[in-house]
Design an enzyme around this catalytic site. Structure first.
Site, mmCIF file in Angstrom:
data_model
loop_
_atom_site.group_PDB
_atom_site.id
_atom_site.type_symbol
_atom_site.label_atom_id
_atom_site.label_comp_id
_atom_site.label_asym_id
_atom_site.label_seq_id
_atom_site.Cartn_x
_atom_site.Cartn_y
_atom_site.Cartn_z
ATOM 1 N N ASP A 296 0.790 -1.255 0.000
ATOM 2 C CA ASP A 296 0.000 0.000 0.000
ATOM 3 C C ASP A 296 0.815 1.296 0.000
ATOM 4 O OD1 ASP A 296 -2.205 -1.617 0.190
ATOM 5 O OD2 ASP A 296 -2.720 -1.076 2.249
ATOM 6 N N ASP A 514 -7.991 -8.059 9.220
ATOM 7 C CA ASP A 514 -7.492 -6.818 8.611
ATOM 8 C C ASP A 514 -7.484 -5.670 9.608
ATOM 9 O OD1 ASP A 514 -7.294 -7.889 5.960
ATOM 10 O OD2 ASP A 514 -9.469 -7.716 5.784
HETATM 11 C C1 BGC Z 1 -1.154 -6.508 9.736
HETATM 12 C C2 BGC Z 1 0.098 -7.293 10.014
HETATM 13 C C3 BGC Z 1 -0.124 -8.751 9.692
HETATM 14 C C4 BGC Z 1 -0.641 -8.910 8.285
HETATM 15 C C5 BGC Z 1 -0.927 -10.338 7.921
HETATM 16 C C6 BGC Z 1 -1.620 -6.759 8.336
HETATM 17 O O1 BGC Z 1 -2.841 -6.143 8.127
HETATM 18 O O2 BGC Z 1 -0.927 -5.151 9.953
HETATM 19 O O3 BGC Z 1 0.437 -7.161 11.382
HETATM 20 O O4 BGC Z 1 1.084 -9.443 9.823
HETATM 21 O O5 BGC Z 1 -1.796 -8.146 8.106
HETATM 22 O O6 BGC Z 1 -2.035 -10.854 8.551
#
Ligand code: BGC
Length: 576
Positions: A296, A514
């Protein structure tokens, strides 16, 4: 155009056959892959004409073929026919002509080219068809019951020696299975049906490099633990996500990180350097190490600089310099492959931001010293955009009105990820990236199966009604991104699924949240983003629509059992 003035009377013929490398297309259950290339040249002192007879010995190819080789010397193609030729350094890629995308089993095509050279004109050592080495024979893919290679028998997934990067690190290789994600998936009813898929390992904070005791969020294994386990599994490739930029997730709150906006020096010395040092251990030299770089971030610099943190990160260069540094350090690994995040069609699929995004990515690659530090790009990471909309295309009109005018598309140029990723790849090449780059698409959660999936195009004559009833992406708005209700697991990871696409991958591990649906205090820097709150009525980035988020979600990265179960139930293709 090069016209040979003198030709040698006798053609030099060289048949290129077995190189001893196996041919398995990983994860394509029962698929056989194989090809034969007969390469002949007609040469004179400064140039030659090359003729190639390519035969597909494997399963029928229906959506495009790609033949690739490396010249050994300074040969340079000046003109090609019966295919689209592109050359970058010694690497040549020929893709099918637009009118001839299929190559049935045992069918041959003939192509040819003119080229310049000086010195010797050696025959290329190896050709690949859609990533599979052409040895003149075929090998069947693993059957669904095949446990895959054992550690003592790396078999067909053994990659070439270090220093010899392959074009597509996913081709003919078994992916690393993260045991920590597998355990969570296996803990859910029926989860064993999906737990064997390779997923990426997210390095979302400095502590993740060594591993932590706290497995509430991402697990406790560190980089070395994962690499050692990959060797034990006999895996051909492993995927990491590099995700810890200063001022991370500048346009949202759910994935804010530990580094402040001015922490670029720490990002380099405490995060990238130690990761690169571990990955450079010669013990891992035969493993293809794939790094997915900074989700992003660059797209945020293009479209979201009205948000203060994004404006700061654009002005202070933290994202571009940080990514440049990561690409340089990780690209220097002889077995390292970098894929940069390229948002998704519902983010940069408009003319106004499509070109500028490619330029922004070029700037970051140039900050690394060379565009060749980039193997490719990934779209749809941790998002939900449909891979292919089966019920309409961007050229569909309803009662004389283009679907582009619907509220859902709002003048976007793309209806789905596959068409977007292929077009964005062309754009990236046109701004200066190597023509050998390949795209990845994160298909972990864009399946959209289940009972709500439309079975065919709507018969409505109003364009909005038509699109809303026809689209398989059941989101309320394409800008919704948090724990989407109704989503399902998408295509299972596999290599070379379509022209220009290196692989479908599961980068967001399905079942990991998320973002939290209410405020949950934590020590990871994670904020509460109301886009994860099912009662929120939205902001300008989702057209002020409801968020479509599931309730009861934990912080980002933490296990969200209810979501995992829904993703399984709505999988498309359905689970077998
Ligand atoms: C989070 C991370 C996580 C990743 C995978 C992201 O949205 O901020 O901490 O490792 O997702 O689940």
């Amino acid at each position: 155009m090069h016209h040979p003035s003198r030709r040698m009377l006798a053609a030099t013929a060289a048949a290129v056959l077995a190189t001893g490398v196996g041919l398995v297309a990983a994860n394509e259950a029962n698929a056989a892959a194989g090809c034969r290339v007969v390469y002949t040249v007609n040469q004179w002192s400064t140039g030659f004409t090359g003729d190639i007879a390519l035969t597909n010995l494997g399963d029928p190819i229906s959506n495009g073929w790609r033949l690739e080789w490396n010249f050994a010397g300074n040969q340079r193609v000046t003109q090609g026919w019966s295919g689209t030729f592109a050359q970058s350094g010694q690497h040549v890629t020929v893709t099918n002509p637009s009118w001839s995308a299929s190559l049935p089993t045992n069918q041959s095509v003939s192509l040819g080219f003119n080229a310049d050279y000086s010195g010797t004109n050696a025959t290329p050592a190896q050709f690949t068809l859609n990533g599979t080495v052409c040895t003149g024979s075929t090998t069947p893919g693993p059957s669904p019951s095949d446990p895959g290679p054992s550690p003592s028998d790396p078999g067909p997934s053994a990659p070439p020696p270090p220093g010899n990067k392959v074009d597509n690190p996913y081709a003919s290789a078994q992916g690393y299975r993260n045991p920590e994600w597998q355990a969570k998936a296996n803990g859910e009813p029926g989860g064993s049906r999906v737990a064997n898929n390779p997923t990426a390992v997210w390095l979302d904070r400095i502590a993740a490099i060594e591993g932590t005791d706290d497995s509430s969020s991402n697990g406790s294994m560190g980089v070395r633990d994962h690499l050692d386990e990959a060797l034990r599994q006999g895996a051909g490739y492993i995927q990491f996500v590099i995700y810890n930029l200063p001022g991370r997730d500048c346009s949202a709150l759910a994935s804010n990180g530990e580094l402040g906006v001015n922490d670029l020096p720490r990002y380099k010395s405490e995060y990238i350097d130690p990761i690169a040092r571990i990955m450079a251990d010669s013990k891992y030299a035969n493993l293809r190490i794939i790094n997915i770089v900074e989700i992003d971030s660059l797209p945020n610099l293009v479209t979201n600089t009205n948000v203060a943190t994004c404006a700061t990160m654009k002005a202070n260069g933290g994202y571009v310099q940080g990514i440049g540094y990561a690409l340089q350090k990780l690209g220097a690994l002889p077995n390292g492959y970098n894929y940069v995040d390229a948002a998704h069609h519902g983010w940069i699929g408009w003319d106004s931001n499509f070109g500028p995004s490619a330029q922004q990515m070029l700037a970051a690659a140039q900050a690394s010293g060379s565009v060749n530090n980039v193997t490719g790009f990934i779209t749809n990471t941790a998002n939900y955009s449909a891979l292919t909309e089966p019920n309409f295309t961007i050229n569909t009109s309803v009662n004389g009105t283009s679907v582009r005018q619907s509220k859902w598309l709002d003048w976007n140029q793309y209806v789905d990820e596959l068409t977007f990723a292929q077009a964005f790849r062309n754009q990236l090449v046109s701004v200066g990236f190597s023509s050998t780059i390949g795209m990845l698409i994160d298909t972990s959660r864009n399946g959209w199966g289940g009972s709500a999936r439309p079975t065919g195009p709507s018969t409505a004559t109003n364009v909005d009604t038509f699109v809303n009833q026809s689209k398989i992406d059941r989101r309320i708005h394409a800008g919704n991104w948090c724990n989407q209700s109704g989503a399902g697991l998408g295509e299972r990871p596999r290599a070379n699924p379509a022209t220009g696409i290196d692989a479908y991958v599961w980068v967001k591990p399905p079942g990991e949240s998320d973002g939290s649906s209410t405020l949950i205090p934590n020590d990871e820097g994670k904020g509460f983003d109301r886009m994860c709150d099912p009662t929120y009525t939205g902001n300008e980035r989702n057209g002020n629509n409801p968020t479509g988020a599931l309730s009861g979600a934990p912080i980002s990265g933490a296990w969200f059992s209810a979501q995992f179960r829904e993703l399984m139930a709505n999988a498309y293709p359905p689970l077998s």
